[in-house]
Write a protein that holds these residues in place. Structure first.
Motif, PDB file in Angstrom:
ATOM      1  N   GLN A  14       0.838  -1.187   0.000  1.00  9.60           N
ATOM      2  CA  GLN A  14       0.000   0.000   0.000  1.00  9.60           C
ATOM      3  C   GLN A  14       0.876   1.242   0.000  1.00  9.60           C
ATOM      4  N   ARG A  15       0.494   2.210  -0.802  1.00 13.31           N
ATOM      5  CA  ARG A  15       1.257   3.444  -0.824  1.00 13.31           C
ATOM      6  C   ARG A  15       1.023   4.210   0.470  1.00 13.31           C
ATOM      7  N   LEU A  16       2.097   4.699   1.052  1.00  7.01           N
ATOM      8  CA  LEU A  16       2.027   5.372   2.340  1.00  7.01           C
ATOM      9  C   LEU A  16       2.377   6.836   2.169  1.00  7.01           C
ATOM     10  N   THR A  17       1.398   7.706   2.401  1.00  2.00           N
ATOM     11  CA  THR A  17       1.647   9.137   2.242  1.00  2.00           C
ATOM     12  C   THR A  17       2.617   9.654   3.295  1.00  2.00           C
ATOM     13  N   SER A  18       2.723   8.959   4.427  1.00  2.00           N
ATOM     14  CA  SER A  18       3.635   9.410   5.478  1.00  2.00           C
ATOM     15  C   SER A  18       5.081   9.402   5.003  1.00  2.00           C
ATOM     16  N   LEU A  19       5.432   8.443   4.148  1.00  2.00           N
ATOM     17  CA  LEU A  19       6.793   8.405   3.621  1.00  2.00           C
ATOM     18  C   LEU A  19       7.051   9.590   2.698  1.00  2.00           C
ATOM     19  N   ASP A  20       6.075   9.891   1.841  1.00  2.00           N
ATOM     20  CA  ASP A  20       6.218  11.057   0.966  1.00  2.00           C
ATOM     21  C   ASP A  20       6.339  12.329   1.787  1.00  2.00           C
ATOM     22  N   ALA A  21       5.504  12.460   2.828  1.00  2.00           N
ATOM     23  CA  ALA A  21       5.501  13.680   3.630  1.00  2.00           C
ATOM     24  C   ALA A  21       6.820  13.857   4.379  1.00  2.00           C
ATOM     25  N   LEU A  22       7.337  12.784   4.963  1.00  2.00           N
ATOM     26  CA  LEU A  22       8.604  12.900   5.685  1.00  2.00           C
ATOM     27  C   LEU A  22       9.758  13.168   4.731  1.00  2.00           C
ATOM     28  N   ARG A  23       9.680  12.628   3.523  1.00  2.00           N
ATOM     29  CA  ARG A  23      10.684  12.962   2.514  1.00  2.00           C
ATOM     30  C   ARG A  23      10.598  14.443   2.137  1.00  2.00           C
ATOM     31  N   GLY A  24       9.368  14.939   2.002  1.00  2.00           N
ATOM     32  CA  GLY A  24       9.202  16.358   1.708  1.00  2.00           C
ATOM     33  C   GLY A  24       9.705  17.234   2.841  1.00  2.00           C
ATOM     34  N   PHE A  25       9.414  16.846   4.085  1.00  2.00           N
ATOM     35  CA  PHE A  25       9.894  17.591   5.245  1.00  2.00           C
ATOM     36  C   PHE A  25      11.417  17.631   5.275  1.00  2.00           C
ATOM     37  N   ALA A  26      12.049  16.480   5.038  1.00  2.00           N
ATOM     38  CA  ALA A  26      13.513  16.428   5.031  1.00  2.00           C
ATOM     39  C   ALA A  26      14.088  17.305   3.929  1.00  2.00           C
ATOM     40  N   SER A  27      13.453  17.296   2.769  1.00  2.00           N
ATOM     41  CA  SER A  27      13.945  18.101   1.645  1.00  2.00           C
ATOM     42  C   SER A  27      13.842  19.593   1.947  1.00  2.00           C
ATOM     43  N   PRO A 284      -0.139  15.490   5.633  1.00  2.00           N
ATOM     44  CA  PRO A 284      -0.514  16.777   5.017  1.00  2.00           C
ATOM     45  C   PRO A 284      -0.214  16.793   3.521  1.00  2.00           C
ATOM     46  N   GLY A 285      -1.182  17.243   2.741  1.00  2.00           N
ATOM     47  CA  GLY A 285      -1.042  17.219   1.287  1.00  2.00           C
ATOM     48  C   GLY A 285       0.132  18.025   0.776  1.00  2.00           C
ATOM     49  N   PHE A 286       0.419  19.176   1.429  1.00  2.00           N
ATOM     50  CA  PHE A 286       1.536  20.005   0.968  1.00  2.00           C
ATOM     51  C   PHE A 286       2.851  19.247   1.060  1.00  2.00           C
ATOM     52  N   LEU A 287       3.082  18.597   2.197  1.00  2.00           N
ATOM     53  CA  LEU A 287       4.329  17.859   2.371  1.00  2.00           C
ATOM     54  C   LEU A 287       4.401  16.661   1.426  1.00  2.00           C
ATOM     55  N   VAL A 288       3.259  16.015   1.189  1.00  2.00           N
ATOM     56  CA  VAL A 288       3.238  14.902   0.236  1.00  2.00           C
ATOM     57  C   VAL A 288       3.630  15.392  -1.146  1.00  2.00           C
ATOM     58  N   GLY A 289       3.095  16.552  -1.551  1.00  2.00           N
ATOM     59  CA  GLY A 289       3.439  17.112  -2.854  1.00  2.00           C
ATOM     60  C   GLY A 289       4.912  17.451  -2.966  1.00  2.00           C
ATOM     61  N   VAL A 290       5.460  18.065  -1.913  1.00  2.00           N
ATOM     62  CA  VAL A 290       6.896  18.377  -1.915  1.00  2.00           C
ATOM     63  C   VAL A 290       7.706  17.086  -1.963  1.00  2.00           C
ATOM     64  N   GLY A 291       7.254  16.076  -1.231  1.00  2.00           N
ATOM     65  CA  GLY A 291       7.968  14.798  -1.253  1.00  2.00           C
ATOM     66  C   GLY A 291       7.990  14.171  -2.623  1.00  2.00           C
ATOM     67  N   ASN A 292       6.896  14.288  -3.378  1.00  2.00           N
ATOM     68  CA  ASN A 292       6.842  13.697  -4.711  1.00  2.00           C
ATOM     69  C   ASN A 292       7.856  14.319  -5.662  1.00  2.00           C
ATOM     70  N   MET A 293       8.108  15.618  -5.498  1.00  2.00           N
ATOM     71  CA  MET A 293       9.058  16.268  -6.404  1.00  2.00           C
ATOM     72  C   MET A 293      10.388  16.562  -5.714  1.00  2.00           C
TER      73      MET A 293
END
Length: 389
Positions: A14-27, A284-293
């Motif tokens: 399952q895709r986990l948005t928490s991973l995307d968000a934490l990646r975005g936060f770190a970035s 949070p959607g903003f952090l997920v979006g930042v994580g994706n890019m």
């Protein structure tokens, strides 16, 4: 080729948005750290009251996140199986095209004289080869921020070894991490630009991430929810407090030791993914979006901010808060343009090519039809959303 490498190819977690968000936060942490670095180097006051200086810890979170994701996807018992060659091909396809494009742009700027004689050493032929192939050097590579990818490349090679022979690969990871730990405890850490180049204490984050992925499997499935929530709050609080302390203290103030901070990062990852899987909580959607890019932003942000700061200084504008905001906005815009205009279309083209090159199902050794290649490609596409970068 073992049958299970193909038979499990269609299984995707399952895709986990928490991973995307934490990646975005770190970035974002890394971006604010480099903003502070670029402006202070030009004589400006530290922007945002110096808090950005603590953003260097974002790299530590990225190391732990990389190890955690690799552990979840490939090193756990019962994890999806791919051949080592397919794994390395997938990783190369994901990392190298965008990185090489940015490297060519950086090379062009240096050849045009940007950076002056101080950057001339980067243009030596063997250093260019090392930079493009993500090999360690005794000085910063052509693209400064790609030193992080040098460690990632070695780590992926060891994961591929584990996919070939699990005990051998896990043993190699343990030996590598053990050597780093011994050097660190003995007071002889090796920095990211010093030979042999793979022994910086920050690399311990990769191993700590793997440990949390492997040992946290049961807790992720059945740990007390109250304990998980408390663990996330405590670890996130420690991480944020350390960032603030390193930001508002004197320059280069060291807060929590790297090892303890990595453990806090691993706890955040394990708790957040467990809560999302079991409670359906969304990041949070903003952090997920930042994580994706985040990969495109990571590759381009330092050069973008450096060029904007140079332009602002040349036209006589003060490098104050307005200059800082301009650098931030420019870095995000260029990163987004790189992601949506170049990197994402490239990845989509690679997937289409992979799907078109093998649309027919193949027969397994037992005579039954194996999963079709397009199905496996679709699974890889979903899985790639979890991967670092």
């Amino acid at each position: 080729m073992p049958k299970e490498w193909n038979a499990s190819a269609a299984v995707s977690p399952q895709r986990l948005t928490s991973l995307d968000a934490l990646r975005g936060f770190a970035s974002l942490l890394v971006l604010f750290y480099h903003l502070d670095d670029v402006l202070v180097a030009r004589g400006a006051e530290p922007p945002f009251w110096g808090l950005g200086h603590g953003g260097a810890r974002g790299v530590d979170l990225l190391f732990v996140l990389s190890g955690y994701v690799m552990g979840r996807l490939y090193l756990r018992d019962g994890a999806r199986k791919v051949s080592p060659a397919d794994f390395l091909k997938q990783r190369a396809r994901r990392l190298l095209p965008a990185f090489w494009i940015v490297s060519v742009v950086a090379l062009s700027l240096y050849l045009l004289g940007f950076g002056g004689a101080d950057k001339a050493a980067k243009l030596e032929p063997w250093r260019l080869v090392a930079s493009f192939l993500l090999l360690p050097q005794d000085m910063p590579p052509l693209v400064n921020v790609s030193w992080f990818l040098v460690y990632e490349a070695l780590f992926y090679a060891l994961v591929a070894l584990a996919l070939f022979k699990r005990r051998l690969g896990i043993g190699a990871i343990v030996a590598w991490q053990g050597l780093i730990l011994v050097l660190w405890i003995a007071g002889h850490p090796v920095g990211p630009s010093k030979a042999p180049g793979y022994l910086h204490p920050r690399s311990l984050g990769l191993g700590i991430g793997v440990v949390f992925a492997l040992l946290g499997e049961r807790l992720e499935r059945g740990g007390p929810l109250g304990l998980l929530r408390a663990a996330f709050v405590a670890s996130a609080g420690l991480f944020l407090a350390n960032i603030i302390w390193e930001g508002i203290g004197e320059r280069d103030t060291h807060g929590v030791p790297i090892g303890l901070l990595d453990i806090a990062a691993g706890t955040m990852l394990l708790a957040s993914t467990s809560l999302e899987r079991r409670c359906g909580s969304r990041a949070p959607g903003f952090l997920v979006g930042v994580g994706n890019m985040s990969y495109s932003v990571y590759l381009t942000h330092f050069a973008t901010m450096t060029l904007i700061a140079a332009f602002v200084a040349r036209v006589g504008m003060p490098l104050g808060m307005a200059g800082a905001v301009l650098c931030l906005a420019g870095a995000m815009l260029i990163g987004a343009g790189m992601h949506f205009g170049i990197d994402r279309p490239l990845q989509a083209a690679f997937r289409r090519r992979s799907a078109g090159s093998g649309a027919s199902p193949r027969k397994r050794g037992d005579g039954r039809r194996a999963v079709s290649v397009p199905t496996a490609v679709a699974a890889d596409r979903r899985t790639e959303r979890h991967l670092p970068a």
